[in-house]
Write a protein that holds these residues in place. Structure first.
Motif, PDB file in Angstrom:
ATOM      1  N   PRO A  16       0.800  -1.224   0.000  1.00 25.79           N
ATOM      2  CA  PRO A  16       0.000   0.000   0.000  1.00 25.79           C
ATOM      3  C   PRO A  16       0.836   1.279   0.000  1.00 25.79           C
ATOM      4  N   GLY A  17       2.165   1.197  -0.121  1.00 24.70           N
ATOM      5  CA  GLY A  17       2.966   2.430  -0.113  1.00 24.70           C
ATOM      6  C   GLY A  17       2.729   3.216   1.164  1.00 24.70           C
ATOM      7  N   PRO A  18       2.640   4.550   1.062  1.00 26.48           N
ATOM      8  CA  PRO A  18       2.425   5.349   2.269  1.00 26.48           C
ATOM      9  C   PRO A  18       0.974   5.354   2.764  1.00 26.48           C
ATOM     10  N   ALA A  19       0.052   4.699   2.035  1.00 22.39           N
ATOM     11  CA  ALA A  19      -1.356   4.732   2.453  1.00 22.39           C
ATOM     12  C   ALA A  19      -1.520   4.010   3.788  1.00 22.39           C
ATOM     13  N   ARG A  20      -2.385   4.507   4.641  1.00 22.34           N
ATOM     14  CA  ARG A  20      -2.661   3.886   5.923  1.00 22.34           C
ATOM     15  C   ARG A  20      -4.110   3.449   6.048  1.00 22.34           C
ATOM     16  N   LEU A  21      -4.991   3.933   5.164  1.00 24.74           N
ATOM     17  CA  LEU A  21      -6.404   3.569   5.239  1.00 24.74           C
ATOM     18  C   LEU A  21      -6.811   2.919   3.916  1.00 24.74           C
ATOM     19  N   VAL A  22      -7.607   1.866   4.041  1.00 27.99           N
ATOM     20  CA  VAL A  22      -8.036   1.110   2.862  1.00 27.99           C
ATOM     21  C   VAL A  22      -9.538   0.833   2.988  1.00 27.99           C
ATOM     22  N   GLU A  23     -10.278   1.184   1.930  1.00 25.50           N
ATOM     23  CA  GLU A  23     -11.719   0.933   1.926  1.00 25.50           C
ATOM     24  C   GLU A  23     -11.957  -0.524   1.516  1.00 25.50           C
ATOM     25  N   VAL A  24     -12.112  -1.382   2.515  1.00 27.63           N
ATOM     26  CA  VAL A  24     -12.307  -2.808   2.235  1.00 27.63           C
ATOM     27  C   VAL A  24     -13.781  -3.136   2.018  1.00 27.63           C
ATOM     28  N   TRP A  25     -14.648  -2.179   2.318  1.00 28.30           N
ATOM     29  CA  TRP A  25     -16.095  -2.433   2.206  1.00 28.30           C
ATOM     30  C   TRP A  25     -16.700  -1.244   1.470  1.00 28.30           C
ATOM     31  N   ASN A  26     -17.062  -1.488   0.208  1.00 28.84           N
ATOM     32  CA  ASN A  26     -17.593  -0.435  -0.658  1.00 28.84           C
ATOM     33  C   ASN A  26     -19.009  -0.825  -1.059  1.00 28.84           C
ATOM     34  N   GLY A  27     -19.988   0.008  -0.732  1.00 31.08           N
ATOM     35  CA  GLY A  27     -21.390  -0.314  -1.032  1.00 31.08           C
ATOM     36  C   GLY A  27     -21.883  -1.436  -0.143  1.00 31.08           C
ATOM     37  N   THR A  28     -22.784  -2.279  -0.678  1.00 30.57           N
ATOM     38  CA  THR A  28     -23.220  -3.441   0.102  1.00 30.57           C
ATOM     39  C   THR A  28     -22.124  -4.507   0.028  1.00 30.57           C
ATOM     40  N   TRP A  29     -22.083  -5.401   1.041  1.00 32.05           N
ATOM     41  CA  TRP A  29     -20.981  -6.376   1.108  1.00 32.05           C
ATOM     42  C   TRP A  29     -20.950  -7.250  -0.159  1.00 32.05           C
ATOM     43  N   GLY A  30     -22.112  -7.675  -0.618  1.00 34.33           N
ATOM     44  CA  GLY A  30     -22.198  -8.479  -1.831  1.00 34.33           C
ATOM     45  C   GLY A  30     -23.394  -8.005  -2.637  1.00 34.33           C
ATOM     46  N   PRO A  31     -23.739  -8.613  -3.760  1.00 31.38           N
ATOM     47  CA  PRO A  31     -23.021  -9.730  -4.373  1.00 31.38           C
ATOM     48  C   PRO A  31     -21.753  -9.246  -5.067  1.00 31.38           C
ATOM     49  N   GLY A  32     -20.991 -10.148  -5.572  1.00 27.99           N
ATOM     50  CA  GLY A  32     -19.757  -9.784  -6.261  1.00 27.99           C
ATOM     51  C   GLY A  32     -18.593  -9.905  -5.310  1.00 27.99           C
ATOM     52  N   PRO A  33     -17.399 -10.110  -5.859  1.00 26.16           N
ATOM     53  CA  PRO A  33     -16.240 -10.443  -5.025  1.00 26.16           C
ATOM     54  C   PRO A  33     -15.411  -9.256  -4.562  1.00 26.16           C
ATOM     55  N   LYS A  34     -15.768  -8.001  -4.952  1.00 31.16           N
ATOM     56  CA  LYS A  34     -14.812  -6.902  -4.705  1.00 31.16           C
ATOM     57  C   LYS A  34     -14.502  -6.729  -3.216  1.00 31.16           C
ATOM     58  N   ASN A  35     -15.528  -6.861  -2.347  1.00 31.68           N
ATOM     59  CA  ASN A  35     -15.252  -6.630  -0.919  1.00 31.68           C
ATOM     60  C   ASN A  35     -14.527  -7.812  -0.266  1.00 31.68           C
TER      61      ASN A  35
END
Ligand code: ZN
Ligand code: ZN
Length: 461
Positions: A274-293
């Motif tokens: 993640p380089g210098p990043a310290r925060l990561v959005e692991v949950w975007n929108g609803t949890w599912g469907p789809g594998p992104k989260n």
């Protein structure tokens, strides 16, 4: 290069496949004494002719003193600019004489390319100025208290449907204490959002840097950060500059599908994993469907195992198109004071839980000191979970990891009801370098997720 035209100007050109992911400069000259500008951008065809996905072009306007904004991915690419007013996506300010330019941001050009474009610029009279009262100031609330809100929201100042006031009304209807304004590549909705939010809903100013190779949220100041990473620049330098100014920098939806479905949405900045990043959005929108989260959470676990002390975040990424019944991920944050600085401090420390609705808190005790998610403990500690408003039957899962190892361990799992309290035996954390507690539903969907507790030495800083 030919001499840029004065006003009025009509400039045309053609874009091919090789022009994708560029900022195509179109300069023009503004004479002294100009009160307002009208700029229009048209292109054809909008669509390559096969498939459902259109080309995606937006314009940015840059004056002698810097960027005046953009209206990302909006069908309306006409701009009115003056000292006192501006179209959505743009910032009002003096119309300085000199060299201006439009940049055509070519987010997506699909085969066979061959897009004809036209830009017209004319001088116009400035509209009558309507004096605007400053927005009422939010009244800070002192805690400590757990507050609820969303870190990722859009309006029609970029490609959302919501007006700033409608965005605020939705946040209020959901019972949020705060809402971040994160339009793509602009901050122009801030004043209107703050006015609608009044003294009792906190607006966290921000924007989503919507680059060709990944999206990131800058939260805090409401500064109009340059989102373009030009030749010779790096995203990690931009992230470091944003963080040095006191804003939070959040890698957004890193595992979203990328081009051509959502060009730029997949995180591909190789200097930021993640380089210098310290925060990561692991949950975007609803949890599912789809594998992104799920994939985003796997990526986050891997970065923890690589020794990065990170904060997980959730955001609805709502553009005003979602159903009011949808339950997107958002945040519960433990703040000392509910104010912009108080929220930034708490989020930066990871004193937060991600949730689709249930109240879910994690606390721990180490040497008589209270610990929160995001904190460090010298070694295994008893973790106390408290929850309510959850699904009738859920699964409480303790996930642990070790630096230098691949994968994670499910150290404990139990079926739980809609509300309860449990303290986990510290022996479950033996040998672990970090621990995260999840509350899943019966189908495996995420209901709530606490930020990691870091164990042992080496996590400071
Ligand atoms: Zn995005
Ligand atoms: Zn977004």
């Amino acid at each position: 290069m030919s001499v840029p035209p004065g006003l009025p100007a009509r400039i045309t050109g053609r874009l091919g496949l090789d022009d994708m992911a560029r900022h195509v400069p179109v300069p023009f000259r503004v004479p002294p004494g100009c009160a307002g500008l009208r700029i229009a951008f048209e292109h054809a065809p909008h669509h390559p002719g096969a498939g459902d996905i259109p080309h995606q072009l937006s314009i940015s306007v840059i004056g002698p003193d810097g960027s005046r904004g953009t209206r990302h991915n909006n069908a309306d690419q006409s701009v009115l600019l003056s000292e006192t007013s501006a179209s959505p996506g743009y910032l009002p300010g003096p119309i300085e004489p000199g060299l201006w330019r439009v940049e055509i941001d070519t987010h997506r050009i699909l085969p066979p390319g061959g897009i004809d474009w036209e830009i017209t610029v004319e001088a116009v009279a400035a509209p009558d100025a309507v004096p605007e009262a400053p927005p009422p100031a939010f009244v800070p609330r002192t805690g400590p208290l757990w507050v609820r809100g969303d870190l990722h929201r859009h309006t029609f100042h970029s490609d959302g449907l919501w007006s700033p006031a409608a965005m605020v009304a939705d946040a209020r209807a959901r019972g949020y204490d705060f809402a971040a304004l994160t339009d793509h590549n602009t901050t122009s909705a801030l004043r209107e959002a703050q006015t609608a939010a009044g003294q009792d809903l906190l607006i966290l100013p921000g924007m989503e840097l919507t680059t060709f190779h990944g999206h990131a949220l800058a939260l805090g100041s409401g500064a109009l950060w340059d989102w373009r990473i030009r030749d010779g620049q790096t995203m990690s330098e931009r992230a470091a500059a944003i963080m040095a100014a006191g804003d939070l920098y959040v890698i957004a939806h890193p595992m979203s599908a990328g081009h051509p479905f959502c060009t730029g949405c997949f995180w591909a900045w190789s200097d930021m994993l993640p380089g210098p990043a310290r925060l990561v959005e692991v949950w975007n929108g609803t949890w599912g469907p789809g594998p992104k989260n799920p994939l985003g959470l796997d990526l986050f676990h891997g970065w923890l195992n690589a020794g990065h002390r990170l904060v997980a975040t959730a955001g609805s990424d709502d553009h005003g198109r979602g159903s009011p019944e949808a339950l997107p991920g958002h945040m519960l944050v433990s703040v000392a004071v509910l104010s912009v600085p108080g929220l930034l401090t708490a989020l930066g420390r990871g004193h937060a839980v991600l949730t689709s609705g249930p109240r879910f808190t994690l606390t721990a005790q180490a040497h008589g000191r209270d610990l929160l998610p995001g904190d460090c403990a010298p070694g295994p500690v008893p973790l106390t979970l408290d929850w309510s408003d959850a699904a009738p039957a859920g699964r409480l899962r303790l996930i642990t990891g070790r630096r230098g190892e691949e994968g994670v361990r499910v150290a404990h799992e139990a079926t739980v009801g809609p509300a309860g309290q449990v303290t986990l035996d510290p022996a479950l954390l033996k040998g672990a370098d970090w621990a995260m507690v999840e509350l899943r539903d019966a189908q495996g969907g995420m209901q709530a997720l606490a930020n990691p507790v870091f164990l042992g030495a080496g996590w400071e800083g």
